[in-house]
Design a protein around this motif. Structure first.
Motif, short mmCIF file in Angstrom:
data_model
loop_
_atom_site.label_atom_id
_atom_site.label_comp_id
_atom_site.label_asym_id
_atom_site.label_seq_id
_atom_site.Cartn_x
_atom_site.Cartn_y
_atom_site.Cartn_z
N LEU A 269 0.83 -1.21 0.00
CA LEU A 269 0.00 0.00 0.00
C LEU A 269 0.87 1.25 0.00
CD1 LEU A 269 -2.69 -1.19 2.57
CD2 LEU A 269 -3.02 -0.89 0.11
N PHE A 270 1.98 1.22 0.74
CA PHE A 270 2.90 2.36 0.74
C PHE A 270 3.48 2.59 -0.66
CE2 PHE A 270 7.22 3.96 0.95
CZ PHE A 270 7.13 5.05 1.80
N ASN A 271 3.96 1.52 -1.30
CA ASN A 271 4.52 1.66 -2.65
C ASN A 271 3.50 2.22 -3.62
OD1 ASN A 271 6.98 0.67 -1.83
ND2 ASN A 271 6.89 -1.22 -3.02
N ARG A 272 2.27 1.73 -3.55
CA ARG A 272 1.23 2.22 -4.45
C ARG A 272 0.92 3.69 -4.17
NH1 ARG A 272 -3.77 0.40 -6.61
NH2 ARG A 272 -2.83 1.64 -8.28
N CYS A 273 0.96 4.06 -2.90
CA CYS A 273 0.72 5.46 -2.54
C CYS A 273 1.76 6.36 -3.20
CB CYS A 273 0.75 5.62 -1.02
SG CYS A 273 0.64 7.33 -0.45
N LEU A 274 3.04 6.00 -3.08
CA LEU A 274 4.09 6.82 -3.70
C LEU A 274 3.95 6.83 -5.23
CD1 LEU A 274 7.37 6.08 -1.71
CD2 LEU A 274 5.81 8.00 -1.49
N SER A 275 3.64 5.67 -5.82
CA SER A 275 3.49 5.60 -7.28
C SER A 275 2.36 6.52 -7.76
CB SER A 275 3.20 4.15 -7.71
OG SER A 275 4.30 3.32 -7.49
N ARG A 332 -1.54 15.06 1.17
CA ARG A 332 -1.63 14.35 -0.12
C ARG A 332 -1.46 12.84 0.04
NH1 ARG A 332 4.31 15.84 -2.74
NH2 ARG A 332 5.37 16.13 -0.75
N PHE A 333 -0.51 12.41 0.85
CA PHE A 333 -0.27 10.97 0.99
C PHE A 333 -1.42 10.29 1.75
CE2 PHE A 333 4.15 12.77 0.94
CZ PHE A 333 4.48 12.33 -0.33
N GLU A 334 -1.94 10.96 2.76
CA GLU A 334 -3.04 10.36 3.52
C GLU A 334 -4.30 10.23 2.67
OE1 GLU A 334 -1.97 13.54 6.22
OE2 GLU A 334 -2.72 12.27 7.84
N THR A 335 -4.53 11.23 1.82
CA THR A 335 -5.68 11.18 0.93
C THR A 335 -5.59 9.99 -0.02
OG1 THR A 335 -5.94 13.59 1.04
CG2 THR A 335 -6.99 12.45 -0.81
N ILE A 336 -4.37 9.78 -0.56
CA ILE A 336 -4.17 8.67 -1.49
C ILE A 336 -4.34 7.33 -0.77
CG2 ILE A 336 -2.47 7.50 -2.94
CD1 ILE A 336 -1.34 10.29 -3.63
N GLY A 339 -7.91 6.41 -0.18
CA GLY A 339 -8.53 5.90 -1.39
C GLY A 339 -8.12 4.47 -1.70
N LEU A 340 -6.84 4.14 -1.45
CA LEU A 340 -6.37 2.78 -1.69
C LEU A 340 -7.06 1.77 -0.78
CD1 LEU A 340 -2.53 3.40 -2.13
CD2 LEU A 340 -4.10 2.54 -3.87
N LEU A 341 -7.23 2.13 0.49
CA LEU A 341 -7.91 1.24 1.42
C LEU A 341 -9.35 0.99 0.98
CD1 LEU A 341 -6.57 2.57 4.85
CD2 LEU A 341 -6.00 0.40 3.76
#
Length: 412
Positions: A269-275, A332-336, A339-341
């Motif tokens: 999930l972290f990697n996808r967030c950065l991507s 920005r990272f928390e928002t992403i 959404g991923l969750l």
């Protein structure tokens, strides 16, 4: 972009550098890793047992086995249970510290196993913990590199702090998939993945054994045929063959390895967030208004997490990891991640796993940029050396340097 990178959530490159090509880890001595520890740990070592200095500390050198399996090998051969501060890869020659969690007056000064060498360093006042680990120093040979590295150093500061393929099982890429099923309470699904999941990198014999594991009637037969190297699968199969339910079968796996499953899912999930942040045009290496940031206290010391401010102190963007304490703010990272969750069908509270509380993951923070220091090169063959803080992956930098078409064939 290699498909296996996408499977790990790394969906982009961060540099425009064309890549040197080549491969790593052809021999263990071509991938050297040494731990960097807090000065207070080394200053607090006594050469002799006595007073408050009661806990033996060893220097552990190993090759051909990861740190978890090295500790298991040491315990099996010498009946000596040790702990380490960081996990090191199997395909490397590594030097790290290992300590006992109990007082011991006369520990052996030198011990060997097939893959390890232990040398007594001295005695500490308390058992070692991850807080004493600052980072790791790397010296890596790249075989068959075909292009100049002149422009890479200028771009090295742009690299995102992705978790490397090792976090997910490298060619098997199953660890985070099992973790996802555990978070979703599909324990039988996690067991099935660990036993039966295959990729293009599986041998024909591996595929045959994993195919047999699909039918519970074959468990005992598959257990007899399964090679010793598939130790996690053997532990699972033995438990299942004895009639244990999925949760109990998962608990047959050593806890140090078992915890990696949910942690690997967090890492995905972290990697996808950065991507996704990079795809949206964000510079993940520089703080923006609304970001949470680490306030730097030293070369590898990430201090308190606070809202970004132009305070004059160096600040590094921090990503809030998914976990049961995750509370999305407006950054920005928390928002992403929120959404991923939602896409995954997972809530933050699901990371508290009451059925297996020892696997619950709170969350925490991780720096968004790869915090690389002392980057240097030499040629013929190409060698690269650098230092990274604990938890960051050398292969994340090497991925940008080499740009491999097939990461597994290239040693990743």
């Amino acid at each position: 972009m290699p498909e296996i990178d996408r499977m790990a959530g790394m969906e982009c490159y961060c540099t425009d550098f064309a890549g040197t090509g080549g491969s790593i880890k052809q021999k263990s001595e071509g991938f050297r890793v040494s731990e960097l520890v807090d000065d207070s740990l080394l200053a607090g070592i006594s050469p002799a047992f006595g007073g408050a200095h009661r806990y033996p500390l060893y220097v552990l050198e190993k090759e051909g086995v990861d740190s978890n399996h090295a500790l298991m090998e040491i315990e099996r051969v010498h009946r000596l249970r040790l702990r380490v501060m960081g996990i090191k890869d199997a395909k490397a020659a590594t030097t790290q510290y290992a300590g006992a969690s109990h007082a011991w007056k006369d520990p052996p000064k030198r011990l060997e196993t097939q893959h390890t060498l232990l040398s007594l360093k001295g005695f500490t006042k308390k058992p070692i913990g991850r807080e004493s680990l600052a980072g790791n120093e790397f010296e890596i040979t790249i075989h068959g590199a075909g292009s100049s590295i002149g422009g890479f150093a200028r771009e090295a500061g742009k690299i995102a702090n992705f978790y490397g393929l090792q976090r997910f099982g490298s060619e098997r890429m199953v660890t985070h998939l099992a973790g996802r099923e555990i978070v979703k309470r599909n324990f039988a699904g996690a067991v099935r993945l660990l036993l039966c999941y295959t990729t293009e990198y599986d041998s024909e014999s591996s595929r045959e054994i994993r195919k047999k594991c699909e039918d519970p009637a074959n468990y005992r037969r598959a257990l007899k045929e399964m090679p010793r190297g598939m130790d996690i699968e053997r532990q699972l199969l033995a438990a299942l063959a004895d009639g244990k339910e999925p949760v109990a079968a998962l608990r047959a796996i050593p806890i140090t390895i078992r915890r990696l499953f949910v942690q690997a899912y967090q890492s995905f999930l972290f990697n996808r967030c950065l991507s996704l942040a990079i795809a949206q045009g964000h510079d993940v290496t520089s703080p923006e208004e609304g970001d949470l940031c680490f306030e730097m206290e030293g070369p590898f010391t990430f201090g308190r997490v606070m809202k970004f401010s132009a305070s004059g102190k160096q600040m590094v963007p921090a990503v809030r990891m998914a976990g049961y304490t995750f509370q999305p703010g407006k950054g920005r990272f928390e928002t992403i991640t929120k959404g991923l969750l939602e896409q995954e069908g997972v809530a933050a509270r699901d990371f508290y796993i009451k059925e297996m509380q020892e696997l619950s993951q709170q969350g925490g923070f991780r720096q968004a940029p790869l915090w690389c220091r002392d980057l240097a090169f030499s040629q013929n063959p190409l060698r690269v050396s650098f230092k990274l803080p604990k938890g960051s992956y050398a292969t994340t930098l090497l991925r940008e340097l080499i740009k491999p078409e097939d990461p597994i064939a290239a040693g990743f």
